[in-house]
Design an enzyme around this catalytic site. Structure first.
Site, mmCIF file in Angstrom:
data_model
loop_
_atom_site.group_PDB
_atom_site.id
_atom_site.type_symbol
_atom_site.label_atom_id
_atom_site.label_comp_id
_atom_site.label_asym_id
_atom_site.label_seq_id
_atom_site.Cartn_x
_atom_site.Cartn_y
_atom_site.Cartn_z
ATOM 1 N N PHE A 144 0.856 -1.191 0.000
ATOM 2 C CA PHE A 144 0.000 0.000 0.000
ATOM 3 C C PHE A 144 0.884 1.230 0.000
ATOM 4 C CE2 PHE A 144 -2.469 3.478 1.661
ATOM 5 C CZ PHE A 144 -3.620 3.381 0.911
ATOM 6 N N ASP A 229 9.147 2.750 1.845
ATOM 7 C CA ASP A 229 7.945 3.457 2.288
ATOM 8 C C ASP A 229 7.787 3.178 3.782
ATOM 9 O OD1 ASP A 229 5.426 4.246 3.016
ATOM 10 O OD2 ASP A 229 4.432 3.473 1.221
ATOM 11 N N LYS A 258 2.230 9.555 8.408
ATOM 12 C CA LYS A 258 1.430 9.189 9.587
ATOM 13 C C LYS A 258 1.852 9.825 10.925
ATOM 14 C CE LYS A 258 -1.169 5.385 7.836
ATOM 15 N NZ LYS A 258 -0.793 4.808 6.544
HETATM 16 C C1 LIG Z 1 -1.014 5.146 5.094
HETATM 17 C C2 LIG Z 1 0.045 4.774 4.142
HETATM 18 C C3 LIG Z 1 0.277 5.510 2.961
HETATM 19 C C4 LIG Z 1 -0.613 6.630 2.517
HETATM 20 O O1 LIG Z 1 -0.592 7.712 3.368
HETATM 21 P P1 LIG Z 1 -1.700 8.879 3.201
HETATM 22 O O2 LIG Z 1 -1.261 9.897 4.211
HETATM 23 O O3 LIG Z 1 -3.032 8.275 3.495
HETATM 24 O O4 LIG Z 1 -1.607 9.365 1.812
HETATM 25 C C5 LIG Z 1 1.346 5.137 2.173
HETATM 26 N N1 LIG Z 1 2.143 4.120 2.500
HETATM 27 C C6 LIG Z 1 1.954 3.397 3.625
HETATM 28 C C7 LIG Z 1 2.899 2.283 3.944
HETATM 29 C C8 LIG Z 1 0.897 3.681 4.474
HETATM 30 O O5 LIG Z 1 0.692 2.946 5.566
#
Ligand SMILES: *Cc1c(COP(=O)(O)O)cnc(C)c1O
Length: 404
Positions: A144, A229, A258
């Site tokens: 994700f 990420d 986050k």
């Molecule tokens: C939550 C998340 C995102 C997206 O972040 P947003 O602030 O909702 O755009 C991207 N990568 C990972 C691993 C995430 O957990």
């Protein structure tokens, strides 16, 4: 105060159904207040919060240091754009670099935007420094990375992509935790690999110990960049400040969001010097990126995380919670596996996790799903063992009820 006239919960939920775009499947409660690891709804009900706003409120709700930083920053300077220098942003960039592999930082407002910046930087770097036709990105299945067109293309889950085609060209997906598959997919068109150190939304998948070192080696051999990420794993969640520290290797680019400002929206992309240099003046920007307001809040968050050794605390509490969950799993066959690191933990169930999440909420505990059958726990990193015990008792009772 400018609060609208108080409205009863039933009316609020009716208005929500009527006035919001229908893209969220929200729980039928309206949260109004938080303190530490607890939140309260509009009917005064208390919840133990093991979701933390999807791994955002690392220091809990309304942490006095953060609330103080918010008050002070709000009364000093909110926003002036990136046409000018502002001190909090500079201090934050310096602190992030001093405590990570990185040499330079770009600030934005969300995880998706941080990943978007990383993907753009990887393309630009690869085209200019390696070869003009080198633009492909390899991502993993069940990953994700966000909801913008490029990041949803990187995201290896069709359910998030359906209906938005055509997607962005130049992306490939391989299974996660499979070095052979990655090696086969890599070629002289690959600009970068993007992976999460632990797949969060996709089901809390922890890779084998040799996975990230193996990816590092593949990137070193081919010249492709390694993008990690760390939007969910970063800032102490896994029991170390950064997820990559468990693997003993460093990325070329890392993305954060986050927990970065403990709930005030902020994203960041960090890179090493040679890579970052590709973002020459005018090539990328964000109006709100790194405002003095949000940078002050992030600075207070990061300073507290470092000063109070929050990652170490998350490692200890996480080990306790994990041990208790493994014991619980032995009693409850509905739990197929318990995975995770620090305070990012997933319970894989033999049935959909959604009804258990709903039952826990009705019993006063907020938890998350991750994929269809995984119950995900991501409490504030300041949670103590007593609150872990309370959460465990609720989860155990709801699992017992669901199997009977
Ligand atoms: C939550 C998340 C995102 C997206 O972040 P947003 O602030 O909702 O755009 C991207 N990568 C990972 C691993 C995430 O957990």
């Amino acid at each position: 105060m400018s609060d609208p006239k108080p409205v009863d919960t039933k009316t609020l939920l009716e208005w929500s159904a009527r006035y919001h775009t229908p893209n969220y499947g929200r729980a039928p409660i309206c949260l109004v207040r938080g303190d530490g690891v607890r939140v309260w709804d509009s009917d005064g009900r208390e919840y133990l919060d093991f979701a933390a706003g999807i791994a955002v409120a690392a220091l809990g709700h309304c942490h006095p240091t953060i609330t103080g930083a918010i008050r002070e920053a709000a009364a000093t300077l909110l926003h002036v754009s990136n046409l000018y220098h502002t001190a909090p942003q500079i201090h934050l960039a310096k602190l992030l670099c001093e405590h990570s592999f990185a040499d330079r930082v770009f600030f934005c407002n969300s995880g998706a935007e941080a990943n978007e910046a990383a993907l753009k930087l990887a393309r630009k770097y690869a085209k200019e420094r390696l070869a003009s036709d080198r633009f492909e990105i390899i991502a993993t299945r069940d990953s994700f990375h966000g909801r913008t067109l490029a990041t949803v293309t990187a995201t290896g889950q069709e359910k998030y992509q359906h209906g938005f085609e055509p997607l962005v060209p130049g992306f490939k997906h391989v299974p996660y935790n499979d070095l052979r598959a990655m090696e086969r997919a890599l070629d002289n068109r690959t600009a970068a690999i993007i992976v999460e150190p632990i797949q969060g939304e996709g089901g809390v998948h922890v890779p084998d110990a040799d996975y990230l070192p193996g990816l590092r080696k593949l990137c070193d051999q081919s010249g492709a960049l390694l993008i990690l990420d760390e939007v969910q794993t970063g800032l102490g969640r896994t029991g170390k400040l950064w997820g990559y520290q468990h693997a003993g290797v460093e990325p070329d680019i890392m993305t954060l969001a986050k927990a970065l400002a403990n709930g005030v929206p902020m994203g960041a992309m960090l890179a090493r010097e040679e890579v970052a240099r590709a973002l020459t003046p005018g090539t990328h920007a964000s109006t709100f990126g790194g405002t003095p307001f949000v940078a002050s809040v992030a600075l207070a968050t990061l300073t507290t995380i470092l000063g109070e050794k929050i990652p170490e605390r998350a490692a200890r509490t996480g080990a306790y919670l994990m041990e208790r969950l493994l014991a619980l799993a032995r009693q409850r066959p509905v739990v197929r596996a318990v995975r995770g690191r620090g305070l990012l933990i997933g319970l894989e169930l033999s049935r959909p996790a959604g009804p258990i999440v709903d039952a826990c909420r009705d019993a006063g505990l907020l938890v998350l799903t991750a994929g269809e059958r995984v119950l995900r726990l991501a409490p504030p990193l300041i949670v103590d063992e007593r609150d872990c015990d309370r959460a465990l008792a609720t989860i155990d009772a709801m699992l017992a009820r669901s199997t009977s």
